[in-house]
Write a protein that holds these residues in place. Sequence first.
Motif, PDB file in Angstrom:
ATOM      1  N   GLU A  18      -2.237  -3.013  -0.409  1.00 38.39           N
ATOM      2  CA  GLU A  18      -2.555  -2.073   0.661  1.00 38.39           C
ATOM      3  C   GLU A  18      -4.068  -1.869   0.750  1.00 38.39           C
ATOM      4  O   GLU A  18      -4.742  -1.763  -0.264  1.00 38.39           O
ATOM      5  CB  GLU A  18      -1.826  -0.757   0.412  1.00 38.39           C
ATOM      6  N   TRP A  20      -5.988   0.556   1.512  1.00 39.29           N
ATOM      7  CA  TRP A  20      -6.567   1.750   0.871  1.00 39.29           C
ATOM      8  C   TRP A  20      -6.769   1.504  -0.621  1.00 39.29           C
ATOM      9  O   TRP A  20      -7.742   1.937  -1.214  1.00 39.29           O
ATOM     10  CB  TRP A  20      -5.645   2.943   1.120  1.00 39.29           C
ATOM     11  N   ARG A  21      -5.833   0.771  -1.246  1.00 38.24           N
ATOM     12  CA  ARG A  21      -5.942   0.495  -2.693  1.00 38.24           C
ATOM     13  C   ARG A  21      -7.029  -0.546  -2.965  1.00 38.24           C
ATOM     14  O   ARG A  21      -7.676  -0.513  -4.003  1.00 38.24           O
ATOM     15  CB  ARG A  21      -4.612   0.030  -3.264  1.00 38.24           C
ATOM     16  N   ASP A  95      -4.597  10.212  -7.580  1.00 42.97           N
ATOM     17  CA  ASP A  95      -3.911  10.128  -6.278  1.00 42.97           C
ATOM     18  C   ASP A  95      -2.427  10.488  -6.305  1.00 42.97           C
ATOM     19  O   ASP A  95      -2.009  11.393  -5.604  1.00 42.97           O
ATOM     20  CB  ASP A  95      -4.185   8.750  -5.651  1.00 42.97           C
ATOM     21  N   ARG A  96      -1.607   9.791  -7.055  1.00 38.02           N
ATOM     22  CA  ARG A  96      -0.175  10.118  -7.103  1.00 38.02           C
ATOM     23  C   ARG A  96       0.157  10.674  -8.478  1.00 38.02           C
ATOM     24  O   ARG A  96      -0.197  10.063  -9.489  1.00 38.02           O
ATOM     25  CB  ARG A  96       0.672   8.866  -6.863  1.00 38.02           C
ATOM     26  N   PRO A 147       2.654  12.406  -2.955  1.00 40.72           N
ATOM     27  CA  PRO A 147       1.954  12.522  -1.664  1.00 40.72           C
ATOM     28  C   PRO A 147       2.911  12.543  -0.467  1.00 40.72           C
ATOM     29  O   PRO A 147       2.710  13.321   0.474  1.00 40.72           O
ATOM     30  CB  PRO A 147       1.059  11.276  -1.624  1.00 40.72           C
ATOM     31  N   ARG A 151       2.966  15.639   2.004  1.00 44.92           N
ATOM     32  CA  ARG A 151       2.569  15.399   3.406  1.00 44.92           C
ATOM     33  C   ARG A 151       3.685  15.841   4.345  1.00 44.92           C
ATOM     34  O   ARG A 151       3.447  16.341   5.442  1.00 44.92           O
ATOM     35  CB  ARG A 151       2.222  13.913   3.609  1.00 44.92           C
ATOM     36  N   TRP A 176       5.053   3.146   2.824  1.00 45.41           N
ATOM     37  CA  TRP A 176       3.599   3.016   3.059  1.00 45.41           C
ATOM     38  C   TRP A 176       3.224   1.727   3.790  1.00 45.41           C
ATOM     39  O   TRP A 176       2.048   1.396   3.909  1.00 45.41           O
ATOM     40  CB  TRP A 176       2.808   3.074   1.743  1.00 45.41           C
ATOM     41  N   ASN A 202       0.826   7.469   6.345  1.00 45.53           N
ATOM     42  CA  ASN A 202      -0.497   6.837   6.193  1.00 45.53           C
ATOM     43  C   ASN A 202      -0.809   6.047   7.469  1.00 45.53           C
ATOM     44  O   ASN A 202       0.051   5.879   8.352  1.00 45.53           O
ATOM     45  CB  ASN A 202      -0.610   5.982   4.915  1.00 45.53           C
ATOM     46  N   ASP A 228      -5.475   8.629   5.943  1.00 38.48           N
ATOM     47  CA  ASP A 228      -6.291   7.743   5.093  1.00 38.48           C
ATOM     48  C   ASP A 228      -7.712   7.674   5.637  1.00 38.48           C
ATOM     49  O   ASP A 228      -8.656   7.883   4.916  1.00 38.48           O
ATOM     50  CB  ASP A 228      -5.776   6.309   4.945  1.00 38.48           C
ATOM     51  N   TYR A 249      -8.310  10.666   3.502  1.00 42.53           N
ATOM     52  CA  TYR A 249      -7.759  10.743   2.156  1.00 42.53           C
ATOM     53  C   TYR A 249      -8.666   9.855   1.309  1.00 42.53           C
ATOM     54  O   TYR A 249      -8.437   8.659   1.173  1.00 42.53           O
ATOM     55  CB  TYR A 249      -6.313  10.243   2.164  1.00 42.53           C
TER      56      TYR A 249
HETATM   57  C1  FRU Z   1      -1.804   3.173  -0.559  1.00 41.12           C
HETATM   58  C2  FRU Z   1      -1.320   4.482  -0.058  1.00 41.12           C
HETATM   59  C3  FRU Z   1      -2.254   5.124   0.923  1.00 41.12           C
HETATM   60  C4  FRU Z   1      -1.804   6.517   0.816  1.00 41.12           C
HETATM   61  C5  FRU Z   1      -1.639   6.656  -0.674  1.00 41.12           C
HETATM   62  C6  FRU Z   1      -0.715   7.724  -1.083  1.00 41.12           C
HETATM   63  O1  FRU Z   1      -0.932   2.652  -1.511  1.00 41.12           O
HETATM   64  O2  FRU Z   1      -0.070   4.269   0.515  1.00 41.12           O
HETATM   65  O3  FRU Z   1      -2.163   4.590   2.202  1.00 41.12           O
HETATM   66  O4  FRU Z   1      -2.642   7.436   1.369  1.00 41.12           O
HETATM   67  O5  FRU Z   1      -1.181   5.421  -1.109  1.00 41.12           O
HETATM   68  O6  FRU Z   1      -0.538   7.745  -2.453  1.00 41.12           O
END
Ligand code: FRU
Length: 294
Positions: A18, A20-21, A95-96, A147, A151, A176, A202, A228, A249
């Motif tokens: 992903e 974001w990661r 984050d999580r 999350p 959310r 996601w 997201n 995000d 985020y």
């Molecule tokens: C990426 C993601 C982001 C989201 C976050 C939540 O893996 O899905 O898009 O904001 O993790 O933990």
Amino acid sequence: MAQDKKWRIGFSQATTIEPWRAQFNKDIIAEAAKHPEVELIVTDGEDKTEKQVADVENLIRQEVNALLISPKESAGLTGVVQQAIDAKIPVFVLDRNVETDQYTQFVGGDNKLIGRAAGEYAVELLGGKGKAQGNVVEIWGGMGTQPAHDRHDGFHEFTDKEPGIKQLLDQQSGDWKQDQAYNIMATALRNNEKIDLVYGHNDPMAYGAYLAAKDAGREKDIKFIGIDALPGEGVTWVNNGELTATFLYATPGAEGLRQALKFLNGEKVEKTVTLDTMKVTKENAGQIMKDNGL
Ligand code: FRU
């Protein structure tokens, strides 16, 4: 370990597929590069709980001085986080969350607050407090993650007060992922003549829903909200008028590493560090892109 490397820090990432990661990893690697005394070991859970558990076990075996982890899901990673804690390794959860609070610190965004901001904005887009009208499609992130639940809860604090707002789907998770959200939305479009707003947990999912609506020729009737706000993704989609809004985020990569170092150097750290958010709409999207060289 090289002589000049005082600290060996392990970072267990949930997945790198992903965007974001991928940004999160860039951020933590860039921060580590500023600290010559740090040896950073980054692992990739490949979006599988078993793989991420094995990664963490490996980092424990390597006797890292600190463990940073961004778990794929809460329940399945709690055991191995506890193992690290039992091995006296300071653990920074990013984050999580996991299902223990025995870790040293949590660093991440306030997902409840972000959900609330999204809910408040959805109500405004649908006609305002007490008058809002419309059919809403919510596409959940991974069900086993905090999350997604936060959310959801934050959003509903606002939308549930509006008798004119109808939620069309019952807990549908796109995990996601853009392609899964596309499919959920394609089905929702077939089953519902009128959809007014999509809330994706997201940006990739909000965008996947947008693409499904576009393919059905209905994207102009619908508002899309995501979360995000990566400059090259969500912010760009808002600037293009594809998404209506996204909420920042920030990745906890840089801050997580700084906090771990602070702790290793003997300073006290807070139990929770909350990263700021902001609303991104057409009004500020262009500027954010410029600030990021886009
Ligand atoms: C990426 C993601 C982001 C989201 C976050 C939540 O893996 O899905 O898009 O904001 O993790 O933990």
